[in-house]
Each structure stands twice: as structure tokens, then as C-alpha cells.
Scaffold this motif. Sequence first.
Motif, mmCIF file in Angstrom:
data_model
loop_
_atom_site.group_PDB
_atom_site.id
_atom_site.type_symbol
_atom_site.label_atom_id
_atom_site.label_comp_id
_atom_site.label_asym_id
_atom_site.label_seq_id
_atom_site.Cartn_x
_atom_site.Cartn_y
_atom_site.Cartn_z
ATOM 1 N N GLN A 192 0.813 -1.215 0.000
ATOM 2 C CA GLN A 192 0.000 0.000 0.000
ATOM 3 C C GLN A 192 0.847 1.267 0.000
ATOM 4 O O GLN A 192 0.366 2.344 -0.354
ATOM 5 C CB GLN A 192 -0.931 0.003 1.213
ATOM 6 C CG GLN A 192 -1.917 -1.148 1.235
ATOM 7 C CD GLN A 192 -2.748 -1.145 2.507
ATOM 8 O OE1 GLN A 192 -3.721 -0.414 2.625
ATOM 9 N NE2 GLN A 192 -2.364 -1.967 3.462
ATOM 10 N N GLY A 193 2.104 1.143 0.434
ATOM 11 C CA GLY A 193 3.031 2.272 0.393
ATOM 12 C C GLY A 193 2.661 3.424 1.297
ATOM 13 O O GLY A 193 3.011 4.574 1.017
ATOM 14 N N ASN A 194 1.999 3.150 2.409
ATOM 15 C CA ASN A 194 1.545 4.241 3.281
ATOM 16 C C ASN A 194 2.692 5.005 3.929
ATOM 17 O O ASN A 194 2.606 6.221 4.122
ATOM 18 C CB ASN A 194 0.600 3.702 4.360
ATOM 19 C CG ASN A 194 -0.734 3.263 3.788
ATOM 20 O OD1 ASN A 194 -1.140 3.738 2.726
ATOM 21 N ND2 ASN A 194 -1.413 2.363 4.475
ATOM 22 N N ALA A 195 3.766 4.308 4.266
ATOM 23 C CA ALA A 195 4.904 5.005 4.868
ATOM 24 C C ALA A 195 5.539 5.957 3.861
ATOM 25 O O ALA A 195 5.965 7.060 4.214
ATOM 26 C CB ALA A 195 5.937 3.998 5.374
ATOM 27 N N SER A 196 5.574 5.537 2.607
ATOM 28 C CA SER A 196 6.131 6.393 1.552
ATOM 29 C C SER A 196 5.266 7.642 1.363
ATOM 30 O O SER A 196 5.768 8.765 1.316
ATOM 31 C CB SER A 196 6.225 5.613 0.235
ATOM 32 O OG SER A 196 6.969 4.412 0.413
ATOM 33 N N THR A 197 3.951 7.449 1.291
ATOM 34 C CA THR A 197 3.029 8.572 1.145
ATOM 35 C C THR A 197 3.093 9.484 2.358
ATOM 36 O O THR A 197 3.084 10.714 2.242
ATOM 37 C CB THR A 197 1.589 8.063 0.951
ATOM 38 O OG1 THR A 197 1.548 7.189 -0.176
ATOM 39 C CG2 THR A 197 0.621 9.212 0.727
ATOM 40 N N GLY A 198 3.136 8.883 3.539
ATOM 41 C CA GLY A 198 3.150 9.645 4.779
ATOM 42 C C GLY A 198 4.391 10.492 4.960
ATOM 43 O O GLY A 198 4.390 11.430 5.759
ATOM 44 N N LEU A 245 13.415 3.809 1.921
ATOM 45 C CA LEU A 245 13.355 2.879 0.795
ATOM 46 C C LEU A 245 11.875 2.681 0.518
ATOM 47 O O LEU A 245 11.183 1.998 1.264
ATOM 48 C CB LEU A 245 14.029 1.549 1.131
ATOM 49 C CG LEU A 245 14.010 0.495 0.008
ATOM 50 C CD1 LEU A 245 14.746 1.002 -1.227
ATOM 51 C CD2 LEU A 245 14.596 -0.823 0.483
ATOM 52 N N PRO A 246 11.337 3.318 -0.541
ATOM 53 C CA PRO A 246 9.885 3.351 -0.739
ATOM 54 C C PRO A 246 9.309 2.036 -1.240
ATOM 55 O O PRO A 246 10.036 1.116 -1.621
ATOM 56 C CB PRO A 246 9.722 4.462 -1.786
ATOM 57 C CG PRO A 246 11.009 4.476 -2.539
ATOM 58 C CD PRO A 246 12.072 4.086 -1.565
ATOM 59 N N ALA A 247 7.977 1.974 -1.238
ATOM 60 C CA ALA A 247 7.252 0.801 -1.736
ATOM 61 C C ALA A 247 6.400 1.200 -2.925
ATOM 62 O O ALA A 247 5.957 2.341 -3.033
ATOM 63 C CB ALA A 247 6.371 0.215 -0.628
ATOM 64 N N THR A 248 6.172 0.240 -3.808
ATOM 65 C CA THR A 248 5.250 0.429 -4.933
ATOM 66 C C THR A 248 4.285 -0.757 -4.963
ATOM 67 O O THR A 248 4.470 -1.750 -4.251
ATOM 68 C CB THR A 248 6.004 0.501 -6.275
ATOM 69 O OG1 THR A 248 6.709 -0.742 -6.477
ATOM 70 C CG2 THR A 248 6.992 1.650 -6.295
ATOM 71 N N MET A 249 3.289 -0.672 -5.810
ATOM 72 C CA MET A 249 2.316 -1.758 -5.934
ATOM 73 C C MET A 249 2.936 -3.041 -6.461
ATOM 74 O O MET A 249 2.348 -4.115 -6.349
ATOM 75 C CB MET A 249 1.164 -1.324 -6.850
ATOM 76 C CG MET A 249 0.171 -0.370 -6.198
ATOM 77 S SD MET A 249 -0.582 -1.062 -4.703
ATOM 78 C CE MET A 249 -1.483 -2.439 -5.406
#
Length: 260
Positions: free
Chosen positions: A41-47, A84-88
Motif C-alpha cells: 500500500q506504500g503508506n509510509a512512503s506517502t506519509g 526505501l519506498p514501496a510500490t504496488m
Amino acid sequence: MIRVAVANQKGGVGKTTTAINLATALAAVGWKVLLIDLDPQGNASTGLGIGQSGREISSYDVLIGSAGVVEGAVATRVPRLELLPATMDLSGAEVELVSLEDRARRLERALDAVPSGRWDICLIDCPPSLGLLTVNGLVAARHLLVPLQCEFFALEGLSQLLQTVERIRLAFNPELQILGIALTMFDKRNNLSQQVADDVRACLGQAVFDTVVPRNVRLSEAPSHGLPALIYDLRCPGSEAYVRLARELMGRLPRHAEAA
């Protein structure tokens, strides 16, 4: 580098909020911090304000071996905090990892390759499941922090997580230790919140942090602005609680991580 997995297979317990704000607090006192977003979901990246355009290399690329951790880390608005971001793409990683060699140790090996001194501490924000992504986080970490929402069903999830931790210890990572249980979303108007908190302390004793994070609207608002709550509103009750929790956390961590 100290490695802490932030994990709970139950969703909506404040896990990502905890990871973001503890990472911010540690960076604020001078530690060089890496936050790894392992949640599709990548919430940490968005946040942390990292949009899709800033996620050219993600934790997915690191897990499948096409990129390194240092290569994928991006700067955030918080000094000394990198992500280190996340993607779908991560949502398909569970299937892809099954066919890879040492599928449970992909993240561990990637972190082992990070040059010494690059970061003081790495926080791993695991997804709300007990699949291969979370297993990779637990195998790579040496410490586990469990955010626990103050409601009844959270107790059931905790017992499942503790069983998983024991299996990880036996099969992959005997060094994994529970750093602490952080009680989150505490509502002082609700008797059940206090009852759950009392029950958890009775069962787990000193493993439970003294600090309790209250249910607080400012904590919920902060991610929509791409900011940790500690920057969005430092004086709100939620931010003040995370500052205290970070202080407790530092007291439990090994002493070899000096402030930069």
C-alpha cells in the motif's frame, strides 16, 4: 546498524504511523535513520511525502535483487531520515519470491551489503499480514516492535504474531528479540481500552512500553500532508506520546548506535 521490524498482522493498529514518527524522532536527535516500506500500500512512503515519481527504485527491486538498498534510498523532508519506498509491485512479490533462492533472507542479504556506518538504525515497516514480505522483515531484523491497538481483537492477533516470531527464531533468526509492545489508539473515554491495556501488561509485563499513544485526529491528518505528525503538529497529544515512546525505545536499544 540496528535493525527493528515494526510488525503486526492486524491492519489499522497504527503500525505505519508508529514507524514514521519513531523514525522522525530518532533522526531529530541526530541518528542516521533508514525506514524501509515493505507494505504494497506504500503508506509510509506517502506519509513521508514521497510520491510515485520519487519511487524509481523500491523495496520490490531490492527483494528481487535488481537493486541495492543504498541505491534505492531517497531523502525525505526530515534531515537524516531516508526512505526505501514501496510500490504496488510488492503485491506480486509474494508469488515471485517463492521461486527465488533463500526467499526468506532476501532483505537480510541486501541489508548485510550496506556499508558500515551508512545508517545507525533501520526501521522496517511490515505489511499487515504474516506472508513472505513480513517474514523477510522479521528475518532481516534483530528487534521487533509491535504496535497494539487497545481493543479486544488485537489480543488474538498478538498471540498469532508471537507464535510466528517463535517459528522465525527456530527456522531462520535465533537473534530476533521482542523490543517491546507499544499500545496505540488508546481512548481514555472507553473502558475497554483500559481493560485491554491492563490485560496486555498483566500478560507481558516489562515487554510493554510505559508510553501509551492516544487516539488523536492530528495523527490521522498528518499523512495527507505528506508529513510525520511530529512535524505537522509537534504539540498535539499524539506527537508528544511518540516523543516519549522514542525516548523509551532508545533506552532499550543496544548502546553501540551513537548519535551522529
